[in-house]
Structure formats: C-alpha cells, structure tokens
Scaffold this active site. Structure first.
Site: not given
Ligand SMILES: O=C(O)[C@H](O)[C@@H](O)[C@H](O)[C@H](O)CO
Ligand SMILES: [Mg+2]
Length: 397
Positions: A198, A200, A224, A251, A301
């Site tokens: 991830e 972000h 991601e 997401e 997501h």
């Molecule tokens: O893929 C995911 O789940 C998202 O990027 C977010 O929702 C955050 O990772 C999660 O909220 C943790 O802070």
């Molecule tokens: Mg994410």
C-alpha cells in the site's frame, strides 16, 4: 411497489476507535418505505463526517417518494439532478449508501440475499486479505511479529504500508527502511503468502518507480496507489517503467465512467471499487462487468465498517474475476462487529457468504440506537488519519 418514505443519516461512535483513525466513526443510512420495510446502507466517514451527514439529507430529497424497488431508475433520476455527482465525494457516498439500502429492501421483500438478485454466487466462501493488522509497527521486527500472528489466524494474504512518514518523494534511507520492513514480513510469512504493498497514493512517479524496483524481489502481488491520485501522467510513466508488477487502485473512484477511464487506458490491473463511493450495488456491479471484459481483477476496497463489509461480501460472492476482498474485520473495534452480531467472522482467510435476505446479515438496531452521536469533526494530528495508527515513524537514526 413501495415508496421511499424516510431516509435517516446516522453517525455512530464509541471510545474504542480501531486501527484507522479516519474510520473511527461509522455513518449509516436507514431507509424506510411506505409499507414499513427498512434497509441500511453505509457511507464513508474520513475527514468529512459532518459534510457527508448533511449531504445525505440533501440527496434524500431526490430519493424520497421514489420506488424503493427501482434503484437503477432512482440512481439515474438522481444523476440527472445532481450536476456535481461525479465530482463530489460527499454526494457519491450519500448516493451509494442509499442505493445499498434499496437493494437491502428488495432482498428482504423477496426473501433473498442480494447475491441471488444478481444472478447467484460463484463461490461459497470469499477469500480475503488482512489490513489494519500492523498498528504501532515501526521496526522490521514489529512488522514480522505481527505478520506471523496474522498468518497464524489463517490469512493467506496481507496488505501494509511500509513507507513510514515518507511523502511525495523517497530517498535512499527511506528505500532501505521500506525494504527492511518488507523483507522482514516476507521472511516471517514465507513464500506462499501474498504480500500487497500500500502506497496510499502519496509518491511522485520517480520515487514510486524506485520503490517498485527495490521491492520487486519480495514478490508483491500488487502495488496499490503508487502515485498521487490525480497524477494520471505520473501513473502512465509508472506503468511504462514497471511492467512486472500489478497496479491496484480504485478506492477514490466515484463514478462508472471514472472507473472506465482507468480500465480503458490500461492504468489498473486490479480494480478496487468501494461500494460506499462508486454508486452502491447499482454502479458497483457495472464496474465489475467492465473489469471482467477487460481482464482486470476486482478487489473491493472495504476499510470502513461492518455494513460496508456485508455489502462487499454480497457482491464479491457473484464476481467471477474477484481477486480478494479487503478485510479489517479482525482489527475492527468490537462495536463495529456488534452491529452485525459478529456474523461475518473470518475463518482460514475466508468469509462464508452470508445468507439472510437483503444485506445477508442481521442488523442490531438496538446497538445502533445506543451508539448514535451527533456528527462532529475528527481531530487532525501530525500522523495523517489515513495511515494505520502509530506507523508514521522512521526506525533508522
Ligand atoms: O486500501 C485501504 O484500505 C485504504 O487506503 C485506506 O482505507 C487505509 O489503508 C486504511 O484506512 C488504513 O488507514
Ligand atoms: Mg488503499
């Protein structure tokens, strides 16, 4: 036919907050029909709890008096009205939550879980990956120890963000920190477990490319949101440079055509629509079809609450091209599980498809009554609300 007679936004919170600060509250929508049927949907909180709460009241004006059994038509009527729907996260999530509740109502009227209304299930158990498991992990050993625990619980895949406080760009120190964390997890879980990285959506393309080259040897299943969400050109550059790893994103997509853009342009390999953003079940199922036709897998997501989770399970049951469903369930605060009477437990990395009419699970209305709060702002601290708590740190001197 029954008419939509009431739409009520509900904000829930307790002192126990869970691993993701921006999911510390849940926003529900309760829809009631003229013949007394009720359905629930969930909207996305993040830093917009008050805005979403108020937007639900405005969107409600467009749905009240419409047929509860016609979410497809109702969505399009609202699409006509809400000029900014495709540009407003608040409106998209309000519309999505109401849409979910309508599908819940139809299912209850017909005595069938939503998956049956969609053509039936293709699997009895939904494979999930763990997220939220690495709260307060900073050192590689922390990640390794927590990852081992996740695997001992039966999960076969886990997602994490190894980048600490790096933002926009990353230097050699940051690359090494990320690599050490990923290496520690890979060594802890062995070669058979899927590792999902991830980002972000926080890096520029050059940094994201450097990261991919550095982490590739640990065989991550996907990368991601490697670049900032709106940086389409950066994503093109990344896709061109990195051909051996898959990109996951979705997401932040809030319309069918937005999802189509990424699929058509070849910018996504695993799409992650959020049923609380994309337009509920009505639009979510269309994104699934677009993805299937273009050889893109789906991994919804699913980071907010237990009602979202229940809808994600219903749709996931029907998706031939499902990769995995995200799951925070074991890292939810207990009160979120109480809302569905803990009916969607994860066992051996899978969740049994819930079979009750509509949403598939029972909704604990008494718990909802007891947890209601007035909408309020979330606190904003140095550690961004979107990271898993206690991980925004360096471990190297
Ligand atoms: O893929 C995911 O789940 C998202 O990027 C977010 O929702 C955050 O990772 C999660 O909220 C943790 O802070
Ligand atoms: Mg994410």
């Amino acid at each position: 036919m029954s008419k939509i007679s009431q739409i009520e936004p509900i904000v829930l919170a307790q002192t126990e907050k869970g691993s993701a600060t921006w999911a510390s509250v849940m926003i529900l929508v309760k829809v009631t029909t003229s013949d007394g049927m009720t359905g629930y949907g969930e909207a996305v909180p993040t830093l917009r709890v008050i805005n979403v709460y108020n937007t639900i009241k405005q969107v409600a004006k467009g749905y009240l008096g419409k047929e509860a059994e016609e979410p497809e038509k109702d969505y399009h009527e609202w699409y006509k009205q809400d000029f900014y729907l495709a540009r407003s996260f608040e409106s998209a999530t309000a519309t999505s939550a109401i849409d979910q509740a309508l599908w819940d109502i139809i299912g209850k009227e017909l005595g069938a879980p939503i998956y049956k209304l969609l053509g039936g299930k293709v699997r009895d158990r939904i494979p999930v990956y763990a997220n939220g498991w690495y709260q307060d992990a900073v050192f590689p050993e922390d990640f390794a120890e927590k990852a081992k625990r996740v695997i001992s619980m039966g999960y076969k895949a886990l997602k994490f963000d190894p980048f600490g406080p790096y933002y926009d760009w990353i230097d050699e120190k940051g690359l090494k920190e990320a690599e050490d964390r990923v290496k520690a997890v890979r060594e802890a879980v062995g070669g058979e477990v899927d590792i999902l990285i991830e980002h972000h959506g926080r890096f520029n393309a050059n940094s994201a490319i450097a990261i991919a080259k550095r982490l590739e040897k640990y065989n991550p299943i996907f990368m991601e949101e490697p670049v900032h969400h709106e940086d389409i050109e950066g994503l093109r550059k990344y896709k061109k440079a990195i051909t051996t790893l898959k990109v996951a994103l979705g997401e932040r997509l809030i319309s069918l055509k937005e999802a189509m853009f990424y699929i058509r342009e070849g910018l996504v390999d695993i799409i992650q629509p959020d049923l609380c953003n994309i337009g509920g079940i009505t639009i979510g199922k269309k994104v699934v079809s677009l993805a299937e036709a273009n050889d893109v897998e789906v991994a919804f997501h699913n980071a907010f609450g237990s009602v979202q989770n229940a809808y994600s399970l219903q749709l996931s049951a029907t998706v031939n091209n499902l990769y995995l469903l995200e799951n925070f369930y074991d890292w939810f605060p207990q009160w979120k599980r109480d809302i569905v009477y803990d009916e969607t437990k994860v066992e051996q990395g899978h969740v049994k498809v819930p079979e009750k009419p509509g949403i598939g699970v029972s909704i604990n209305e008494k718990a909802i009554e007891n947890m209601k709060i007035e909408p309020k702002e979330l606190d904003v601290l140095e550690e961004p609300v979107w990271v898993v708590k206690g991980t925004w740190k360096h471990f190297q001197p």
